[in-house]
Write a protein that holds these residues in place. Structure first.
Motif: not given
Length: 525
Positions: A40-41, A43-44, A47-48, A69-70, A72-73, A76-77
């Motif tokens: 998760p971290t 991916l954060h 993504n940025r 995990h994807a 939950h985002c 955006a992803v």
């Protein structure tokens, strides 16, 4: 704790540096010298970095970050998986399909993903053809697909467009589901088993045996051992074991596997397995008859435990079996009262044989309890409604069926409405006599509210007319029930006794005889 180099990357990433964000995402994606692996971290930060045109970031997202995990985002992803799939990353195509076709997504996400649906289906079919069980499972459940029969072949279906006939699409989906099950995906295997259970039992057993053997190999030896270690059992596994036990019961060569499945299914809470296990420990069948085959020494304690659990889950057969146990002479805690209590519980739940026995028991005890015949009629009517000929024969002895009353019909026949409305209570009593075959004294003196027992009419006027006898009249039809309800409402707020508005028997008889010329002429005749 992060080392000096990693601290510099963290500071740069927080300051907005795209290269540092990409580097930090990699550290969390693969694990750094002192930073833990955290998808998760990762991916954060990836993504940025991707938002700042770092192409490697979205390639890493598409290659390594799974759907769990994807999801939950979103949304955006979505674009990163789209780009990665276009760049040739097959894993990205599977995750893209899962994200786009996920029915639990919010309306906003579904709107965002609508233009990607066609590409997602293509990616899903590509992954399915490559042997991905997850892709085959997801492809089988698109557009309302139903689980296929376990006997269905699993050839590689030809690709069809959205305009294919529904039957062809359904066939292809079923084939994909079968392939997913053959690939070892547990959810698909249980879905195929569910379909086979309601269709082809032989196919069910063929597919269920490997799963059951694998489950039994690591399972405790029996229910007591499973309870001691608090062995967990998923719902699908419980259903599998219970159904295997049911099918094994028809094959004596699988006796050991049968008992093992039944023990574990009973531990998991399957009520039918609990019933079968209780009967096995009691060494009897559902009617209480002793079985030649079964446990070497009867264990009533364990039988009562399992039968009680099955009964508490709504099986009337379990309560009936318990009533048979408490009547057995060899049972050290034999109790007729306990047996009768369990018998009535089974009868309340609709057990036909229990209803018959409750009815016959109440009829045999009518001399000690005058209202026992009313209870007998109630239970016997319940049993007769289930087709019990013995109950029907007993009812003929207990209470007479309603017969037409010629004297009441003669008075009511041709009576003008105005005359009937002048004496509504008397007219209601004559209607009762016509419906239930009452004599003149019974019709005039019957306490309608006390006589109505719901399923029968207790005709008892001995307190006012000593020559009469108490008897029951059974209610058989809805017409009789409706008429009695309507007539009963007339007497609800009225004293039916001699001190009421109708008076004593002499007064009622006089009123009947003087109730207009038609009545007088007919009585004289």
């Amino acid at each position: 704790m992060a080392n000096r180099e990693e601290l510099g990357i963290i500071r740069g990433a927080r300051a907005g540096d795209a290269v540092c964000q990409l580097a930090l995402g990699k550290l969390y994606l693969f694990g750094g010298a002192s930073l833990p692996l955290s998808l998760p971290t990762a991916l954060h930060w990836l993504n940025r970095a991707a938002l700042q045109e770092q192409d490697e970031a979205w390639m890493l997202i598409g290659s390594y970050v799974p759907f769990e995990h994807a999801q939950h985002c979103l949304p955006a992803v979505l674009s990163w998986y789209d780009r990665a799939y276009d760049a040739g990353v097959e894993q990205a195509g599977l995750v893209l399909a899962q994200l786009v076709l996920n029915q639990a997504a919010s309306p906003a996400v579904r709107h965002e993903a609508s233009h990607l649906r066609h590409k997602a289906l293509q990616a899903l079919e590509t992954a399915a053809r490559a042997g991905s069980a997850e892709a085959q499972w997801l492809l089988a459940h698109q557009s309302g697909a139903q689980p296929p029969s376990a006997a269905s072949p699993a050839p590689q279906p030809a690709r069809r467009g959205p305009g294919s006939p529904p039957s062809h699409r359904a066939s292809a989906r079923q084939q994909w589901l079968a392939r997913a099950a053959d690939s070892g995906l547990a959810a698909a295997q249980y879905a195929v088993l569910e379909q086979a259970w309601h269709g082809d039992r032989a196919a069910f057993l063929q597919r269920a045996l490997p799963l059951a053997r694998k489950l039994l190999a690591d399972a405790p030896a029996d229910a007591e051992a499973a309870r001691a270690v608090d062995w967990p059992l998923a719902t699908a596994q419980l259903t599998l074991l219970a159904r295997c036990a049911e099918l094994y019961d028809q094959h004596p060569e699988h006796r050991n596997a049968l008992h093992h499945c039944r023990e574990l299914a009973a531990h998991g809470g399957d009520r039918h397995a609990q019933l079968a296990l209780g009967l096995w420990f009691a060494r009897m069948d559902g009617d209480g008859k002793r079985q030649a085959d079964g446990i070497a020494a009867v264990n009533f304690k364990r039988a009562i435990r399992w039968l009680t659990q099955a009964g508490e889950q709504g099986l009337a057969e379990a309560w009936y079996a318990l009533s048979r146990i408490y009547l057995k002479p060899e049972f050290s805690q034999r109790s007729v009262a306990e047996a009768q209590g369990y018998l009535e519980r089974a009868a309340d739940m609709g057990h036909g044989l229990a209803q018959l026995e409750c009815g016959m028991y109440a009829w045999r005890n009518r001399r000690t309890d005058e209202n026992s015949d009313v209870r007998a009629a109630y239970w016997l009517q319940k049993a007769a409604a289930q087709g019990c000929a013995e109950a029907e024969a007993a009812l003929a002895r207990i209470g007479a069926a309603p017969k037409a009353s010629a004297w009441a019909d003669a008075i009511l026949g041709g009576m003008p409405r105005e005359v009937l409305e002048s004496q509504p209570l008397l007219a209601a009593r004559l209607e009762l006599a016509g419906l239930f075959g009452l004599s003149r004294a019974e019709a005039l003196l019957l306490d309608v509210k006390a006589a109505d027992q719901g399923h029968c009419l207790v005709v008892d006027i001995r307190a006012s007319y000593g020559r009469s006898k108490r008897r029951l009249v059974l209610l058989r039809t809805a017409r009789e029930r409706q008429a009695l309800d309507r007539i009963g409402r007339l007497f609800d707020q009225i004293d039916n006794g001699p001190d009421g508005p109708e008076g004593n028997y002499r007064q009622r008889l006089y009123r009947l005889k003087t109730w207009g010329p038609p009545a007088e002429d007919r009585l004289a005749a």
